[in-house]
Design a protein around this motif. Structure first.
Motif, PDB file in Angstrom:
ATOM      1  N   VAL A 231       0.864  -1.176   0.000  1.00 49.48           N
ATOM      2  CA  VAL A 231       0.000   0.000   0.000  1.00 49.48           C
ATOM      3  C   VAL A 231       0.904   1.229   0.000  1.00 49.48           C
ATOM      4  CG1 VAL A 231      -1.898   1.194   1.126  1.00 49.48           C
ATOM      5  CG2 VAL A 231      -1.718  -1.292   1.314  1.00 49.48           C
ATOM      6  N   ARG A 232       0.792   2.044  -1.042  1.00 45.57           N
ATOM      7  CA  ARG A 232       1.705   3.166  -1.249  1.00 45.57           C
ATOM      8  C   ARG A 232       0.958   4.497  -1.070  1.00 45.57           C
ATOM      9  NH1 ARG A 232       6.489   3.348  -4.472  1.00 45.57           N
ATOM     10  NH2 ARG A 232       6.043   1.147  -4.884  1.00 45.57           N
ATOM     11  N   VAL A 258      -4.428   6.378  -1.806  1.00 46.42           N
ATOM     12  CA  VAL A 258      -3.475   5.270  -1.711  1.00 46.42           C
ATOM     13  C   VAL A 258      -3.498   4.486  -3.014  1.00 46.42           C
ATOM     14  CG1 VAL A 258      -3.782   5.023   0.794  1.00 46.42           C
ATOM     15  CG2 VAL A 258      -5.106   3.583  -0.758  1.00 46.42           C
ATOM     16  N   GLN A 259      -2.397   3.829  -3.282  1.00 46.47           N
ATOM     17  CA  GLN A 259      -2.326   2.880  -4.393  1.00 46.47           C
ATOM     18  C   GLN A 259      -1.990   1.521  -3.827  1.00 46.47           C
ATOM     19  OE1 GLN A 259      -0.291   3.783  -8.195  1.00 46.47           O
ATOM     20  NE2 GLN A 259       0.902   1.909  -7.866  1.00 46.47           N
ATOM     21  N   VAL A 260      -2.771   0.518  -4.231  1.00 43.88           N
ATOM     22  CA  VAL A 260      -2.575  -0.847  -3.742  1.00 43.88           C
ATOM     23  C   VAL A 260      -1.991  -1.682  -4.879  1.00 43.88           C
ATOM     24  CG1 VAL A 260      -3.658  -2.880  -2.734  1.00 43.88           C
ATOM     25  CG2 VAL A 260      -4.545  -0.592  -2.190  1.00 43.88           C
ATOM     26  N   ASP A 261      -0.863  -2.332  -4.599  1.00 46.28           N
ATOM     27  CA  ASP A 261      -0.233  -3.238  -5.554  1.00 46.28           C
ATOM     28  C   ASP A 261      -0.301  -4.657  -5.013  1.00 46.28           C
ATOM     29  OD1 ASP A 261       0.460  -0.997  -7.036  1.00 46.28           O
ATOM     30  OD2 ASP A 261       2.431  -0.823  -6.124  1.00 46.28           O
ATOM     31  N   ALA A 262      -0.785  -5.585  -5.850  1.00 41.32           N
ATOM     32  CA  ALA A 262      -0.837  -6.998  -5.473  1.00 41.32           C
ATOM     33  C   ALA A 262      -0.626  -7.819  -6.729  1.00 41.32           C
ATOM     34  CB  ALA A 262      -2.172  -7.345  -4.817  1.00 41.32           C
ATOM     35  N   LEU A 265      -1.968  -6.571 -10.090  1.00 43.30           N
ATOM     36  CA  LEU A 265      -3.026  -5.616  -9.769  1.00 43.30           C
ATOM     37  C   LEU A 265      -2.451  -4.287  -9.310  1.00 43.30           C
ATOM     38  CD1 LEU A 265      -6.070  -4.919  -8.993  1.00 43.30           C
ATOM     39  CD2 LEU A 265      -5.443  -5.766  -6.720  1.00 43.30           C
ATOM     40  N   GLN A 266      -2.980  -3.211  -9.819  1.00 47.71           N
ATOM     41  CA  GLN A 266      -2.700  -1.868  -9.334  1.00 47.71           C
ATOM     42  C   GLN A 266      -4.023  -1.128  -9.253  1.00 47.71           C
ATOM     43  OE1 GLN A 266       0.256   0.185 -11.663  1.00 47.71           O
ATOM     44  NE2 GLN A 266       1.929  -0.625 -10.445  1.00 47.71           N
ATOM     45  N   GLU A 267      -4.360  -0.651  -8.071  1.00 48.27           N
ATOM     46  CA  GLU A 267      -5.650  -0.008  -7.872  1.00 48.27           C
ATOM     47  C   GLU A 267      -5.472   1.222  -6.990  1.00 48.27           C
ATOM     48  OE1 GLU A 267      -9.413   0.454  -8.833  1.00 48.27           O
ATOM     49  OE2 GLU A 267      -8.667  -1.582  -9.138  1.00 48.27           O
ATOM     50  N   LYS A 268      -6.009   2.353  -7.447  1.00 49.21           N
ATOM     51  CA  LYS A 268      -5.990   3.576  -6.649  1.00 49.21           C
ATOM     52  C   LYS A 268      -7.344   3.751  -5.973  1.00 49.21           C
ATOM     53  CE  LYS A 268      -2.514   6.121  -9.296  1.00 49.21           C
ATOM     54  NZ  LYS A 268      -2.213   7.349 -10.082  1.00 49.21           N
ATOM     55  N   GLN A 280      -5.936 -15.902  -1.898  1.00 45.71           N
ATOM     56  CA  GLN A 280      -5.576 -17.071  -2.688  1.00 45.71           C
ATOM     57  C   GLN A 280      -5.535 -16.759  -4.178  1.00 45.71           C
ATOM     58  OE1 GLN A 280      -4.597 -20.019  -1.417  1.00 45.71           O
ATOM     59  NE2 GLN A 280      -4.788 -19.088   0.616  1.00 45.71           N
ATOM     60  N   THR A 281      -6.580 -16.132  -4.677  1.00 43.16           N
ATOM     61  CA  THR A 281      -6.680 -15.888  -6.115  1.00 43.16           C
ATOM     62  C   THR A 281      -6.089 -14.544  -6.528  1.00 43.16           C
ATOM     63  OG1 THR A 281      -8.850 -14.827  -5.933  1.00 43.16           O
ATOM     64  CG2 THR A 281      -8.802 -17.238  -6.143  1.00 43.16           C
ATOM     65  N   LEU A 282      -5.881 -13.657  -5.551  1.00 39.59           N
ATOM     66  CA  LEU A 282      -5.431 -12.278  -5.793  1.00 39.59           C
ATOM     67  C   LEU A 282      -6.442 -11.486  -6.628  1.00 39.59           C
ATOM     68  CD1 LEU A 282      -1.566 -12.565  -6.354  1.00 39.59           C
ATOM     69  CD2 LEU A 282      -2.841 -12.124  -4.249  1.00 39.59           C
ATOM     70  N   ARG A 283      -7.666 -11.942  -6.639  1.00 38.39           N
ATOM     71  CA  ARG A 283      -8.727 -11.158  -7.259  1.00 38.39           C
ATOM     72  C   ARG A 283      -9.222 -10.127  -6.254  1.00 38.39           C
ATOM     73  NH1 ARG A 283     -12.372 -15.883 -10.232  1.00 38.39           N
ATOM     74  NH2 ARG A 283     -10.797 -16.478 -11.801  1.00 38.39           N
ATOM     75  N   ALA A 284      -9.521  -8.941  -6.759  1.00 40.35           N
ATOM     76  CA  ALA A 284      -9.895  -7.848  -5.868  1.00 40.35           C
ATOM     77  C   ALA A 284     -11.175  -7.176  -6.344  1.00 40.35           C
ATOM     78  CB  ALA A 284      -8.773  -6.825  -5.775  1.00 40.35           C
ATOM     79  N   ARG A 285     -11.867  -6.584  -5.410  1.00 44.40           N
ATOM     80  CA  ARG A 285     -13.009  -5.748  -5.741  1.00 44.40           C
ATOM     81  C   ARG A 285     -12.947  -4.497  -4.869  1.00 44.40           C
ATOM     82  NH1 ARG A 285     -17.491  -6.712  -2.078  1.00 44.40           N
ATOM     83  NH2 ARG A 285     -16.989  -8.368  -0.597  1.00 44.40           N
ATOM     84  N   VAL A 286     -13.468  -3.412  -5.396  1.00 46.13           N
ATOM     85  CA  VAL A 286     -13.492  -2.143  -4.678  1.00 46.13           C
ATOM     86  C   VAL A 286     -14.945  -1.774  -4.425  1.00 46.13           C
ATOM     87  CG1 VAL A 286     -12.926   0.316  -4.785  1.00 46.13           C
ATOM     88  CG2 VAL A 286     -11.332  -1.375  -5.712  1.00 46.13           C
ATOM     89  N   ARG A 287     -15.240  -1.363  -3.213  1.00 45.10           N
ATOM     90  CA  ARG A 287     -16.611  -0.960  -2.893  1.00 45.10           C
ATOM     91  C   ARG A 287     -16.589   0.337  -2.094  1.00 45.10           C
ATOM     92  NH1 ARG A 287     -18.870  -4.693   2.097  1.00 45.10           N
ATOM     93  NH2 ARG A 287     -17.115  -4.402   3.517  1.00 45.10           N
ATOM     94  N   ASN A 288     -17.707   1.037  -2.127  1.00 51.40           N
ATOM     95  CA  ASN A 288     -17.865   2.253  -1.337  1.00 51.40           C
ATOM     96  C   ASN A 288     -18.348   1.884   0.058  1.00 51.40           C
ATOM     97  OD1 ASN A 288     -17.202   3.970  -3.533  1.00 51.40           O
ATOM     98  ND2 ASN A 288     -19.287   3.793  -4.316  1.00 51.40           N
ATOM     99  N   VAL A 289     -17.726   2.477   1.072  1.00 49.28           N
ATOM    100  CA  VAL A 289     -18.058   2.183   2.459  1.00 49.28           C
ATOM    101  C   VAL A 289     -18.028   3.471   3.263  1.00 49.28           C
ATOM    102  CG1 VAL A 289     -17.096  -0.155   2.364  1.00 49.28           C
ATOM    103  CG2 VAL A 289     -15.644   1.756   3.089  1.00 49.28           C
ATOM    104  N   ASP A 290     -18.527   3.396   4.491  1.00 50.75           N
ATOM    105  CA  ASP A 290     -18.281   4.458   5.467  1.00 50.75           C
ATOM    106  C   ASP A 290     -16.971   4.097   6.145  1.00 50.75           C
ATOM    107  OD1 ASP A 290     -18.129   6.244   7.531  1.00 50.75           O
ATOM    108  OD2 ASP A 290     -20.039   5.717   8.457  1.00 50.75           O
TER     109      ASP A 290
END
Length: 373
Positions: A231-232, A258-262, A265-268, A280-290
């Motif tokens: 996490v950068r 932040v930028q997440v590298d896995a 995967l690169q996700e801001k 395990q799979t290194l699959r990611a999802r991004v969701r909106n949260v409080d």
């Protein structure tokens, strides 16, 4: 569903601890009539406990909040339970978060009588509970210590080496890094970090969960390494939960970027976004949260949003050093939304969960047996 007025009063009386044998019998009969009634009761209890536990937080106008609930009870008896109590929930939970409280007086480690350990660069192990308030020396550097925090920001020498902070079950600890960044380390977690941030990057290594408030430095990014992610950031407030046994890593951003590298995967992330990575799979999802829900633990309150009972029990086992057993595997998927104080007795918390779910809990020799009611 709208609760009948007489049932509404009986439920309030039960939750307030009022003794009424006749009323209890009437309430039990009503609950036994249908699942619809029982669901309405659980919904009401969930709102009640959300108000009650949130109301115990510092900085809440307790009197005003509860006067509002009482006014609703007197004036709005025929309105639905969501209308009656929803605003009260907002009153006690919607508290602005301005940063990690850096205070010696919080003494957050007192919640669990635990042995917080610091591994020095020499390999020497220091029990921070026995050190108390004072100074620890490592490689010529003086580290300020108290029962609840360590401070590395007063360094005067360009020292080289790493320390590792280890927090066991029932523990929590605050840490100020050499650059002034503040970290709160949760139970059963460990953080490895340098005595001095030299070079072009500020790097730390996390196993478990921590909340970071990173000091701004546009020239040197701050990187949190976990077993699956990097996490950068340059300066921001965010939470990382990376317990290997949970099967997923969660990065939640409160403010900044932040930028997440896995792997590939690169996700801001933007504020109030959370990345969930399958370890395990290194699959990611991004969701909106409080995002405040996911850092509430740093303020003495644990909040959950549709968390499975299996994950909740896993977290409780860290915070209170208990074991647990599901008699019915299907119960692991029961979802729980609510909150409670970190320092509450485990029996009170278990009782609360039992009130708002169709689940029974029995504690035997520090083990929680979970079954259907």
């Amino acid at each position: 569903m709208k609760l009948p007025e007489d049932i509404y009063e009986l439920v309030l009386a039960r939750l307030a601890g009022e003794k009424d044998v006749v009323g209890e019998e009437k309430l039990r009969d009503w609950l036994g009539e249908s699942e619809r009634n029982r669901e309405a009761y659980r919904e009401f209890c969930a709102l009640w406990y959300s108000c009650k536990w949130g109301n115990m937080r510092e900085g809440v106008n307790r009197q005003e909040g509860w006067e509002y609930v009482l006014r609703c009870r007197r004036r709005n008896k025929h309105r639905s339970i969501w209308v009656r109590l929803a605003v009260a929930v907002v009153v006690v939970f919607m508290i602005g978060f301005v940063g990690l409280d850096w205070s010696e007086d919080k003494n957050v480690s007192a919640w669990g009588n635990t042995d917080i350990k610091l591994i020095l660069s020499s390999g020497e192990e220091v029990n921070l509970k026995t050190v108390g308030k004072g100074k620890i020396q490592d490689e010529g550097m003086l580290i300020l210590s108290d029962s609840a925090y360590l401070d590395y920001s007063e360094q005067t020498e360009n020292v080289v080496g790493y320390n590792e902070l280890i927090v066991p079950k029932c523990g929590e600890y605050r840490l100020r890094l050499p650059d002034g960044s503040v970290v709160v380390l949760n139970a059963e977690s460990r953080l490895r970090f340098p005595l001095n941030f030299s070079g072009e990057k500020r790097e730390v290594f996390l196993n478990g969960e921590a909340c970071f408030e990173v000091a701004k430095d546009s020239l040197r990014p701050f990187i949190v390494h976990t077993t699956k992610t990097d996490v950068r950031v340059l300066g921001t407030l965010f939470n990382v939960s990376a317990y290997p046994e949970e099967g997923q890593t969660e990065i939640t951003l409160v403010n900044g970027a932040v930028q997440v590298d896995a792997g590939e995967l690169q996700e801001k992330l933007r504020p109030d976004q959370q990345l969930i990575l399958d370890n395990q799979t290194l699959r990611a999802r991004v969701r909106n949260v409080d995002a405040r829900t996911y850092i509430a633990w740093t303020d003495g309150l644990f909040r959950f949003d549709a968390m499975s009972l299996e994950q909740l029990m896993l977290r409780l086992s860290r915070w209170f050093d208990i074991s647990y057993e599901f008699k019915d595997e299907a119960l692991k998927n029961v979802r729980f939304t609510g909150g409670f104080r970190k320092y509450d007795n485990i029996n009170h918390i278990i009782k609360m969960i039992g009130e708002i779910t169709n689940v029974s809990f029995n504690i035997v020799d520090n083990k929680v047996i979970i079954d259907k009611k």
